[in-house]
Design an enzyme around this catalytic site. Structure first.
Site, PDB file in Angstrom:
ATOM      1  CB  SER A   2      -0.950  -0.060   1.200  1.00 25.38           C
ATOM      2  OG  SER A   2      -1.983   0.895   1.060  1.00 25.38           O
ATOM      3  CG  HIS A   4      -5.554  -2.676   1.443  1.00 27.98           C
ATOM      4  ND1 HIS A   4      -4.978  -2.495   0.202  1.00 27.98           N
ATOM      5  CD2 HIS A   4      -4.952  -1.768   2.255  1.00 27.98           C
ATOM      6  CE1 HIS A   4      -4.083  -1.523   0.270  1.00 27.98           C
ATOM      7  NE2 HIS A   4      -4.036  -1.072   1.508  1.00 27.98           N
ATOM      8  CG  ASP A  12      -7.340  -3.294  -1.794  1.00 25.16           C
ATOM      9  OD1 ASP A  12      -7.879  -2.345  -1.206  1.00 25.16           O
ATOM     10  OD2 ASP A  12      -6.110  -3.502  -1.783  1.00 25.16           O
TER      11      ASP A  12
END
Lengths: 276, 276
Positions: B146, B255, B222
């Site tokens: 991320s 995620h 996600d």
């Protein structure tokens, strides 16, 4: 049963669930990993019982069991270690009360009202797992860590026809003879030590309980080894009883989830071989 | 450098360390896993940069990298994501300030005083690793998740001669074009978007930065995919630049660290193949 959260992991589904427990009279949270499988297929179930201070979350976050469970086709169930909540008796110590249920049905006040983890883990939660997951309840096994190793050994020895494999990481093997166990069994079950024997793996074996084999890993750098865990007592009892104990002393390993994660895949493979 | 904790894991040592950083002017904590190795042997180093809200602890607890690092002979380094502490500027939002350093050297007040994560991760911490661990600094690679995927891509593209492999889990690939990035780069670097291009992987590639290959895994479930991550922008830039991008869209994955852990061993094997 309420779904708290689910996530895809290693091709399967890691879930966290909550339900109102009749056994404990409280909400109870647990986690289940279901590996990838064909539609309609049922899978063997591995129970993992956690140690002092833990919830379902510790092994779910840090146990590193999902890759092996996905490869071996195993459902992995992780209950909490006690009832919890404002209306539940507690103790300020980390080793008694909430987070420290010791997998017994308490008989002493004020614990008897909610601390019924034996019934919860051996009766109520299995029924819930059977009802809601693709579980083959004819193929179950059990493992645990520390206080949860104590739980896995005592439950596995008592319900030997149910559990095809029993193993433990750094278990409390003889709670009647160590401070953690004397405090907990005395507090939950009362002063009469005869009532403790059903919740002491070494005493159970001395009293005739049998399983074909046990696997135990124990770190040699575990700070609790000499005073609380004492695996040699289990080795002596198994030797006298003809139980095939594989006791692996692991140099340099402590009591943490780094230790558990290191040997988790070994344990799961050992269980899978016995679960068919 | 102070040792906060060490534990044996998968035959190696998982450590957590703290030091007074010159780059940030604060104490900084990081973790290092050193796999089993022969005395005197040096090992390649994989850098892992974490995402928003994380410290070193998230991947250390939940990343499931140790088994693969032990098998492949890789040192794994996990820095914190920002300076921290009472004297350090902060913002109440989760995506700016402490826990959200974005791997830049801030130029704007009040951030410029401590938020110097680019210098910390590319200069100061590598020197510390080289001095204190059995690291072969001629063989380094970098990955991240991320915001940390953004860091891995921008650092890997900028210092292409240093990092033999670059990969990411669900990275922010074009921070100049997404809300998280616009807020962070605007806040730390100011309103002039020309200064942002050095910290935007897609812009870096457009401006001529090159690496031979990139590996990116991205969960299709996600929640940040469409608004914040936008991997297609990276695919288009790599396509135009002739960079071999392996972008794997993973159905059902979110995620979380369940996603990261699932594909961690793949990434480490990909790195090991390039680290020699």
């Amino acid at each position: 049963m309420e779904t708290v959260a689910t996530a895809r992991a290693f091709g399967g589904t890691q879930g966290v669930y909550r339900h109102a427990s009749d056994a404990t009279g409280t909400p109870m949270t647990f986690s289940v990993y279901v590996p990838p499988h064909a539609p309609g297929q049922t899978l063997p179930v591995v129970w993992y019982l956690s140690g002092l201070t833990c919830t379902h979350a510790n092994v779910t976050d840090k146990g590193e069991y999902r890759r092996a469970c996905a490869e071996l086709g195993l459902i992995f169930v992780a209950p909490d270690t006690s009832p919890r909540g404002d209306g539940v008796a507690d103790d300020p110590a980390y080793d008694f009360g909430q987070g420290a249920g010791f997998y017994v049905d308490a008989t002493e006040a004020p614990w008897a009202a909610h601390f019924r983890m034996w019934s919860y883990v051996t009766e109520e939660l299995p029924a819930l797992i059977a009802a809601h997951f693709p579980a083959d309840m004819a193929r179950q096994s059990i493992m645990g860590h520390s206080m949860g190793g104590h739980g896995a050994l005592t439950i596995g020895l008592t319900l030997a026809e149910r559990f095809r494999a029993v193993s433990a990481f750094a278990p409390i093997v003889a709670p009647s003879r160590v401070p953690w166990g004397e405090k907990a069994l005395g507090g939950y079950l009362g002063a009469d030590r005869a009532a403790w024997r059903r919740h002491d793996a070494v005493a159970l074996i001395e009293d005739g309980a049998r399983v074909p084999a046990l696997l135990v890993d124990q770190g040699e750098a575990d700070q609790f080894l000499a005073e609380q865990l004492r695996p040699q007592l289990l080795a002596e009892a198994c030797d006298a009883a003809g139980i095939e104990l594989t006791l692996r002393m692991q140099p340099g390993y402590d009591h943490s989830y780094y230790f558990i994660a290191t040997f988790m895949a070994d344990h799961l493979a050992w269980h899978a071989a016995r679960l068919g």
